[in-house]
Write a protein that holds these residues in place. Structure first.
Motif, PDB file in Angstrom:
ATOM      1  N   MET A   1       0.847  -1.187   0.000  1.00  0.00           N
ATOM      2  CA  MET A   1       0.000   0.000   0.000  1.00  0.00           C
ATOM      3  C   MET A   1       0.884   1.238   0.000  1.00  0.00           C
ATOM      4  O   MET A   1       1.343   1.672   1.040  1.00  0.00           O
ATOM      5  CB  MET A   1      -0.925  -0.052   1.217  1.00  0.00           C
ATOM      6  N   ASN A   2       1.164   1.802  -1.103  1.00  0.00           N
ATOM      7  CA  ASN A   2       1.874   3.071  -1.266  1.00  0.00           C
ATOM      8  C   ASN A   2       3.169   3.180  -0.465  1.00  0.00           C
ATOM      9  O   ASN A   2       3.529   4.236   0.003  1.00  0.00           O
ATOM     10  CB  ASN A   2       0.971   4.257  -0.909  1.00  0.00           C
ATOM     11  N   GLY A   3       3.866   2.074  -0.242  1.00  0.00           N
ATOM     12  CA  GLY A   3       5.154   2.129   0.428  1.00  0.00           C
ATOM     13  C   GLY A   3       5.101   2.400   1.918  1.00  0.00           C
ATOM     14  O   GLY A   3       6.091   2.808   2.502  1.00  0.00           O
ATOM     15  N   LEU A   4       3.954   2.203   2.561  1.00  0.00           N
ATOM     16  CA  LEU A   4       3.875   2.397   4.001  1.00  0.00           C
ATOM     17  C   LEU A   4       4.609   1.282   4.721  1.00  0.00           C
ATOM     18  O   LEU A   4       4.565   0.133   4.311  1.00  0.00           O
ATOM     19  CB  LEU A   4       2.419   2.402   4.470  1.00  0.00           C
ATOM     20  N   GLU A   5       5.288   1.634   5.805  1.00  0.00           N
ATOM     21  CA  GLU A   5       5.958   0.647   6.653  1.00  0.00           C
ATOM     22  C   GLU A   5       5.413   0.754   8.064  1.00  0.00           C
ATOM     23  O   GLU A   5       5.100   1.840   8.539  1.00  0.00           O
ATOM     24  CB  GLU A   5       7.464   0.894   6.698  1.00  0.00           C
ATOM     25  N   CYS A   6       5.341  -0.366   8.726  1.00  0.00           N
ATOM     26  CA  CYS A   6       4.897  -0.396  10.114  1.00  0.00           C
ATOM     27  C   CYS A   6       5.980   0.241  10.992  1.00  0.00           C
ATOM     28  O   CYS A   6       7.138  -0.166  10.929  1.00  0.00           O
ATOM     29  CB  CYS A   6       4.646  -1.839  10.546  1.00  0.00           C
ATOM     30  N   PRO A   7       5.621   1.222  11.821  1.00  0.00           N
ATOM     31  CA  PRO A   7       6.625   1.829  12.696  1.00  0.00           C
ATOM     32  C   PRO A   7       7.104   0.873  13.784  1.00  0.00           C
ATOM     33  O   PRO A   7       8.157   1.078  14.365  1.00  0.00           O
ATOM     34  CB  PRO A   7       5.902   3.030  13.317  1.00  0.00           C
ATOM     35  N   GLN A   8       6.359  -0.190  14.042  1.00  0.00           N
ATOM     36  CA  GLN A   8       6.713  -1.153  15.084  1.00  0.00           C
ATOM     37  C   GLN A   8       7.687  -2.203  14.578  1.00  0.00           C
ATOM     38  O   GLN A   8       8.722  -2.433  15.194  1.00  0.00           O
ATOM     39  CB  GLN A   8       5.437  -1.827  15.609  1.00  0.00           C
ATOM     40  N   CYS A   9       7.355  -2.842  13.453  1.00  0.00           N
ATOM     41  CA  CYS A   9       8.175  -3.969  12.992  1.00  0.00           C
ATOM     42  C   CYS A   9       8.815  -3.748  11.622  1.00  0.00           C
ATOM     43  O   CYS A   9       9.641  -4.537  11.196  1.00  0.00           O
ATOM     44  CB  CYS A   9       7.351  -5.251  12.968  1.00  0.00           C
ATOM     45  N   GLY A  10       8.400  -2.704  10.903  1.00  0.00           N
ATOM     46  CA  GLY A  10       8.986  -2.402   9.599  1.00  0.00           C
ATOM     47  C   GLY A  10       8.377  -3.168   8.441  1.00  0.00           C
ATOM     48  O   GLY A  10       8.834  -3.044   7.307  1.00  0.00           O
TER      49      GLY A  10
ATOM     50  N   ARG B   1       3.094  -4.967   4.941  1.00  0.00           N
ATOM     51  CA  ARG B   1       1.723  -5.466   4.768  1.00  0.00           C
ATOM     52  C   ARG B   1       0.779  -4.633   5.636  1.00  0.00           C
ATOM     53  O   ARG B   1       0.347  -5.035   6.701  1.00  0.00           O
ATOM     54  CB  ARG B   1       1.645  -6.942   5.142  1.00  0.00           C
ATOM     55  N   ILE B   2       0.458  -3.436   5.131  1.00  0.00           N
ATOM     56  CA  ILE B   2      -0.355  -2.470   5.862  1.00  0.00           C
ATOM     57  C   ILE B   2      -1.712  -2.336   5.172  1.00  0.00           C
ATOM     58  O   ILE B   2      -1.786  -2.273   3.948  1.00  0.00           O
ATOM     59  CB  ILE B   2       0.343  -1.091   5.888  1.00  0.00           C
ATOM     60  N   VAL B   3      -2.786  -2.280   5.967  1.00  0.00           N
ATOM     61  CA  VAL B   3      -4.130  -2.081   5.428  1.00  0.00           C
ATOM     62  C   VAL B   3      -4.802  -0.934   6.191  1.00  0.00           C
ATOM     63  O   VAL B   3      -4.440  -0.639   7.328  1.00  0.00           O
ATOM     64  CB  VAL B   3      -4.992  -3.359   5.532  1.00  0.00           C
ATOM     65  N   LYS B   4      -5.761  -0.294   5.553  1.00  0.00           N
ATOM     66  CA  LYS B   4      -6.541   0.744   6.227  1.00  0.00           C
ATOM     67  C   LYS B   4      -7.394   0.086   7.308  1.00  0.00           C
ATOM     68  O   LYS B   4      -7.864  -1.039   7.143  1.00  0.00           O
ATOM     69  CB  LYS B   4      -7.432   1.480   5.230  1.00  0.00           C
ATOM     70  N   ASN B   5      -7.587   0.808   8.405  1.00  0.00           N
ATOM     71  CA  ASN B   5      -8.297   0.229   9.541  1.00  0.00           C
ATOM     72  C   ASN B   5      -9.181   1.271  10.225  1.00  0.00           C
ATOM     73  O   ASN B   5      -9.034   1.550  11.404  1.00  0.00           O
ATOM     74  CB  ASN B   5      -7.281  -0.355  10.533  1.00  0.00           C
ATOM     75  N   GLY B   6     -10.078   1.892   9.471  1.00  0.00           N
ATOM     76  CA  GLY B   6     -11.011   2.850  10.043  1.00  0.00           C
ATOM     77  C   GLY B   6     -10.381   4.217  10.254  1.00  0.00           C
ATOM     78  O   GLY B   6      -9.352   4.542   9.671  1.00  0.00           O
TER      79      GLY B   6
ATOM     80  N   ARG C   1      -0.495  -6.114   9.198  1.00  0.00           N
ATOM     81  CA  ARG C   1      -0.971  -7.496   9.166  1.00  0.00           C
ATOM     82  C   ARG C   1       0.026  -8.471   9.805  1.00  0.00           C
ATOM     83  O   ARG C   1      -0.339  -9.581  10.131  1.00  0.00           O
ATOM     84  CB  ARG C   1      -1.227  -7.939   7.718  1.00  0.00           C
ATOM     85  N   ILE C   2       1.254  -8.038  10.006  1.00  0.00           N
ATOM     86  CA  ILE C   2       2.268  -8.920  10.573  1.00  0.00           C
ATOM     87  C   ILE C   2       2.221  -8.894  12.101  1.00  0.00           C
ATOM     88  O   ILE C   2       2.077  -9.918  12.755  1.00  0.00           O
ATOM     89  CB  ILE C   2       3.685  -8.531  10.074  1.00  0.00           C
ATOM     90  N   CYS C   3       2.343  -7.694  12.698  1.00  0.00           N
ATOM     91  CA  CYS C   3       2.402  -7.601  14.163  1.00  0.00           C
ATOM     92  C   CYS C   3       1.118  -7.052  14.790  1.00  0.00           C
ATOM     93  O   CYS C   3       1.053  -6.895  16.002  1.00  0.00           O
ATOM     94  CB  CYS C   3       3.599  -6.747  14.594  1.00  0.00           C
ATOM     95  N   THR C   4       0.111  -6.735  13.994  1.00  0.00           N
ATOM     96  CA  THR C   4      -1.203  -6.204  14.400  1.00  0.00           C
ATOM     97  C   THR C   4      -1.109  -4.845  15.105  1.00  0.00           C
ATOM     98  O   THR C   4      -1.995  -4.468  15.850  1.00  0.00           O
ATOM     99  CB  THR C   4      -1.992  -7.188  15.290  1.00  0.00           C
ATOM    100  N   TYR C   5      -0.038  -4.101  14.864  1.00  0.00           N
ATOM    101  CA  TYR C   5       0.122  -2.760  15.424  1.00  0.00           C
ATOM    102  C   TYR C   5      -0.772  -1.794  14.655  1.00  0.00           C
ATOM    103  O   TYR C   5      -0.820  -1.817  13.431  1.00  0.00           O
ATOM    104  CB  TYR C   5       1.587  -2.333  15.329  1.00  0.00           C
ATOM    105  N   GLN C   6      -1.507  -0.928  15.382  1.00  0.00           N
ATOM    106  CA  GLN C   6      -2.364   0.076  14.755  1.00  0.00           C
ATOM    107  C   GLN C   6      -1.721   1.443  14.902  1.00  0.00           C
ATOM    108  O   GLN C   6      -1.175   1.759  15.955  1.00  0.00           O
ATOM    109  CB  GLN C   6      -3.727   0.090  15.430  1.00  0.00           C
ATOM    110  N   PHE C   7      -1.812   2.267  13.860  1.00  0.00           N
ATOM    111  CA  PHE C   7      -1.169   3.582  13.902  1.00  0.00           C
ATOM    112  C   PHE C   7      -1.830   4.538  12.927  1.00  0.00           C
ATOM    113  O   PHE C   7      -2.602   4.130  12.065  1.00  0.00           O
ATOM    114  CB  PHE C   7       0.331   3.462  13.583  1.00  0.00           C
TER     115      PHE C   7
END
Length: 97
Positions: free
Chosen positions: A1-10, A13-18, A30-36
């Motif tokens: 998704m547009n090059g987004l990275e998880c700030p927690q695990c890097g 696999r990021i999806v919109k969540n409300g 989707r990997i570590c279930t961190y929301q941001f």
């Protein structure tokens, strides 16, 4: 998704969540279930509010009431209390007999 990275695990696999209560888009890893949210910015609490909080604390007003009246979060109040405790001089223990 547009090059987004998880700030927690890097992971990427990021999806919109409300949306957050502020209306900002939330994301879920989707990997570590961190929301941001992106560019999370919280405005600082002004000096007048900090003084007001300190006065209410000295008047023994309950923490929830302070947060409601002044408009600060409970997390901010906890961190403020921790900072005040760290900066307070500690008494030395009484001498043992």
């Amino acid at each position: 998704m547009n090059g987004l990275e998880c700030p927690q695990c890097g992971a990427v696999r990021i999806v919109k969540n409300g949306h957050a209560h502020t209306g900002r888009q939330r994301y879920l890893c989707r990997i570590c279930t961190y929301q941001f949210t992106l560019d999370h910015i919280r405005p600082p609490v002004c000096a007048e509010h900090v003084d007001w909080v300190d006065r209410l604390l000295s008047d023994r007003v309950p923490h929830r009431e302070i947060c409601r009246v002044v408009g600060v979060s409970r997390t901010w109040l906890r961190r403020h209390l921790d900072a005040r405790i760290e900066g307070a001089p500690h008494c030395s223990p009484p001498p043992s007999r």
